[in-house]
Design an enzyme around this catalytic site. Structure first.
Site, PDB file in Angstrom:
ATOM      1  CB  ILE A 258     -23.160 -29.869 -43.572  1.00 47.31           C
ATOM      2  CG1 ILE A 258     -23.036 -28.393 -43.970  1.00 47.31           C
ATOM      3  CG2 ILE A 258     -24.569 -30.395 -43.849  1.00 47.31           C
ATOM      4  CD1 ILE A 258     -23.110 -28.136 -45.471  1.00 47.31           C
TER       5      ILE A 258
ATOM      6  CD  GLU B 252     -11.872 -26.798 -41.622  1.00 42.80           C
ATOM      7  OE1 GLU B 252     -13.039 -27.259 -41.597  1.00 42.80           O
ATOM      8  OE2 GLU B 252     -11.047 -27.009 -40.730  1.00 42.80           O
TER       9      GLU B 252
HETATM   10  N1  THU Z   1     -15.039 -30.184 -38.042  1.00 42.93           N
HETATM   11  C1  THU Z   1     -14.861 -29.232 -39.007  1.00 42.93           C
HETATM   12  O1  THU Z   1     -15.837 -28.675 -39.531  1.00 42.93           O
HETATM   13  N2  THU Z   1     -13.591 -28.940 -39.385  1.00 42.93           N
HETATM   14  C2  THU Z   1     -12.473 -29.528 -38.885  1.00 42.93           C
HETATM   15  O2  THU Z   1     -11.371 -29.294 -39.371  1.00 42.93           O
HETATM   16  C3  THU Z   1     -12.587 -30.448 -37.747  1.00 42.93           C
HETATM   17  C4  THU Z   1     -13.955 -30.887 -37.403  1.00 42.93           C
HETATM   18  C5  THU Z   1     -16.401 -30.537 -37.644  1.00 42.93           C
HETATM   19  C6  THU Z   1     -16.810 -31.934 -38.014  1.00 42.93           C
HETATM   20  C7  THU Z   1     -17.909 -32.213 -37.029  1.00 42.93           C
HETATM   21  O3  THU Z   1     -19.127 -31.711 -37.556  1.00 42.93           O
HETATM   22  C8  THU Z   1     -17.540 -31.374 -35.811  1.00 42.93           C
HETATM   23  O4  THU Z   1     -16.544 -30.462 -36.246  1.00 42.93           O
HETATM   24  C9  THU Z   1     -17.021 -32.192 -34.639  1.00 42.93           C
HETATM   25  O5  THU Z   1     -15.989 -33.011 -35.027  1.00 42.93           O
END
Ligand code: THU
Length: 136
Positions: free
Chosen positions: A48, A60
């Site tokens: 988000i 996560e």
């Molecule tokens: N992101 C995640 O949701 N989990 C992770 O472990 C790495 C990155 C998301 C954060 C951001 O919204 C997008 O991926 C690009 O970095």
């Protein structure tokens, strides 16, 4: 249903479903997660984002915070998928911040299941992805 009866592929499929709710207008990188508690419940999450960037939350942590906010503290495994525009081309390992949050609530044998292209699945445990973690 015991958490142990859930197959890795089922958990990855739930992470893929959760990824559809990703709110990621800034990066267009969509991530989904499905967290399995030891009592067999599933908590899903997506990333988000926020226009101010700092308040953004990873998939996560969304899943973990949903569970903890409902009083659930014992976890078995998490499945994670992600990709640009929601197209999964590769594995999406958890970022360092999410690994640290996992280490707050999970033992080193907590399973981290990564869904990749097609039906590819890789599994690690938290101890492998965050060795020598800080603890009091
Ligand atoms: N992101 C995640 O949701 N989990 C992770 O472990 C790495 C990155 C998301 C954060 C951001 O919204 C997008 O991926 C690009 O970095």
């Amino acid at each position: 249903m015991s958490g142990l009866n859930i197959k890795n592929k089922e958990l990855v499929d739930m992470a893929k479903e959760a990824m559809k709710n990703s709110y990621s207008p800034y990066s267009d990188f969509k991530v989904g997660a499905a967290l399995l508690s030891k009592d067999g419940k599933i908590y899903t999450g997506c990333n988000i984002e926020n226009v101010a960037f700092g308040p953004s939350n990873c998939a996560e942590r969304t899943a973990i915070f949903k569970a903890v906010s409902e009083g659930v503290l014992d976890f078995e495994a998490i499945a994670i998928v992600g990709g640009k525009s929601g197209i999964i081309e590769d594995f999406c390992p958890p970022c360092g911040v999410c690994r640290q949050v996992m280490s707050e609530f999970c033992e080193s044998d907590f399973r981290i299941i990564l869904g990749g292209k097609g039906d590819e699945i890789k599994e690690f445990c938290l101890g492998e992805l965050l060795p020598e973690s800080f603890g009091l």
